[in-house]
Design an enzyme around this catalytic site. Structure first.
Site: not given
Ligand SMILES: Nc1ncnc2c1ncn2[C@@H]1O[C@H](COP(=O)(O)OS(=O)(=O)O)[C@@H](OP(=O)(O)O)[C@H]1O
Ligand SMILES: [Mg+2]
Ligand SMILES: [Mg+2]
Ligand SMILES: [Mg+2]
Length: 351
Positions: A55, A80, A145, A292
């Site tokens: 990341d 991020e 992401d 996101d």
């Molecule tokens: N509690 C909660 N609810 C909703 N979304 C959240 C939550 N916590 C984190 N995030 C954000 O979700 C990003 C990842 O989205 P995804 O669609 O990949 O979700 S998942 O990992 O498949 O559940 C993830 O992005 P990355 O941190 O870049 O991976 C977060 O920004």
């Molecule tokens: Mg993300």
């Molecule tokens: Mg990310």
């Molecule tokens: Mg993240």
């Protein structure tokens, strides 16, 4: 098309070329890390979500390439990650690891003759602290992401968008683990799809895909299903209110089981017609971040629609968070009115 004609047709041609180059290089670093990821490559952030050396490395490379490729542009980035955790005494080893990953990735590519110090890496990360907003140009970056998917060996995306006067005008999604129907169709392969693609769109110019390692870009099209009975839908693997999405699907008469996938690879898959609907409903109180959705949403809106639960366009002009009304829906223009109706009914029943 000559370069001059291309610039006339696409006012963001230079930015697009720089963004594609940046995302491709970052994706290369990510692919290398994902192949041999160790527990020591992963940290936990203050909000308890994971972050890895990839990341950080991805964010550093992208800010570096954008600055190198667009030297006369002012630089503002909403990203991020930041350097705070890496400035702590116990993070020196991981910082060294990130620095060498970045330097090795640059050295393996012929474009730049340079080497970064640990301080350069920290400073590059902090270049992403912009607040964005309604005026001027701001890059919007999610360096990985779907970090959880990345760690698991599943889907993830390197997601870079450009905001101009409050509107997303360009998006690039690097999806190293996503099979691309379109590139496969044109390379004549019959033994499975080409995996590892770069999806991109600029406002008014459609969405395209090419192989991450480089190939002729091909137009992609969202599916044209207009009967929800024939539709399938995507949702997050971990952050989805499954009771609500299954109630929406039931109201629509959707027969197929949900496709659960990490990251904005969902937007890319939708944009190339792999499914018909993306439903994103997170837990109450969770505020969606602009990074996101910026890149993914413009790749879908090139041929389809992305709305909030009330049918409004997403508003990326309010800073680091998305100003939206509960939930995000992406689909084609035939299904959108039916999906919005089902969403409203399901939400009303829930209350
Ligand atoms: N509690 C909660 N609810 C909703 N979304 C959240 C939550 N916590 C984190 N995030 C954000 O979700 C990003 C990842 O989205 P995804 O669609 O990949 O979700 S998942 O990992 O498949 O559940 C993830 O992005 P990355 O941190 O870049 O991976 C977060 O920004
Ligand atoms: Mg993300
Ligand atoms: Mg990310
Ligand atoms: Mg993240």
């Amino acid at each position: 098309m000559s370069q001059l004609t291309e610039v006339a047709a696409n006012p963001y041609a230079d930015e697009l070329a720089a963004a594609k180059k940046a995302v491709s290089l970052a994706a290369r670093l990510c692919q290398r890390v994902q192949q041999g990821i160790l527990q020591s490559d992963i940290q936990s952030k203050a909000d308890r979500t994971p972050v890895t050396v990839a990341d950080y490395g991805s964010q550093v490379l992208i800010s570096l390439v954008l600055k190198k490729e667009l030297p006369s542009h002012s630089f503002s980035m909403v990203a991020e990650e930041d350097s705070e955790d890496l400035r702590k005494d116990d993070a020196q080893q991981i910082l060294e690891h990130i620095t060498s990953l970045v330097n090795e990735t640059i050295a393996n590519d012929d474009s730049y003759n340079m080497s970064l110090s640990k301080e350069d890496v920290l400073a590059a990360l902090d270049g992403g602290k912009s607040e964005g907003g309604p005026s001027g140009r701001h890059w919007i970056l999610d360096p990985i992401d779907g970090t959880k998917g990345f760690i698991r060996g599943d889907q993830y995306a390197v997601a870079l968008g450009l905001l101009d006067e409050g509107k997303v005008v360009l998006g690039v999604l690097g999806c190293p683990n996503l099979p691309s129907k379109s590139t496969n169709k044109h390379n004549g392969s019959s033994s499975g799809d080409q995996v590892g693609s770069l999806y991109f769109a600029t406002i008014g110019c459609g969405a395209k895909v090419q192989a991450l390692e480089g190939s002729e870009p091909q137009k992609i099209t969202i599916c044209s299903v207009n009967n929800p009975v024939d539709a399938s839908f995507f949702e997050s693997l971990e952050h989805s209110k499954r009771d609500l999405t299954s109630s929406i699907a039931e109201k629509l008469g959707v027969q197929a089981p949900p496709v659960r996938m990490d990251s904005q690879a969902k937007y890319a898959a939708l944009a190339q017609g792999d499914g018909a609907i993306y439903l994103r409903f997170s837990g109450k109180g969770y505020k969606e971040r602009v990074w996101d959705h910026a890149a993914g949403s413009i790749i879908v809106t090139a041929g389809g629609m992305v709305k909030d639960a009330s049918g409004n366009d997403l508003d990326f002009s309010k800073g680091r968070y998305l100003d939206r009304d509960r939930g995000i829906i992406a689909t084609n223009r035939y299904l959108m009115p039916m999906v919005l109706k089902a969403v409203q009914e399901a939400i009303d029943e829930e209350q």
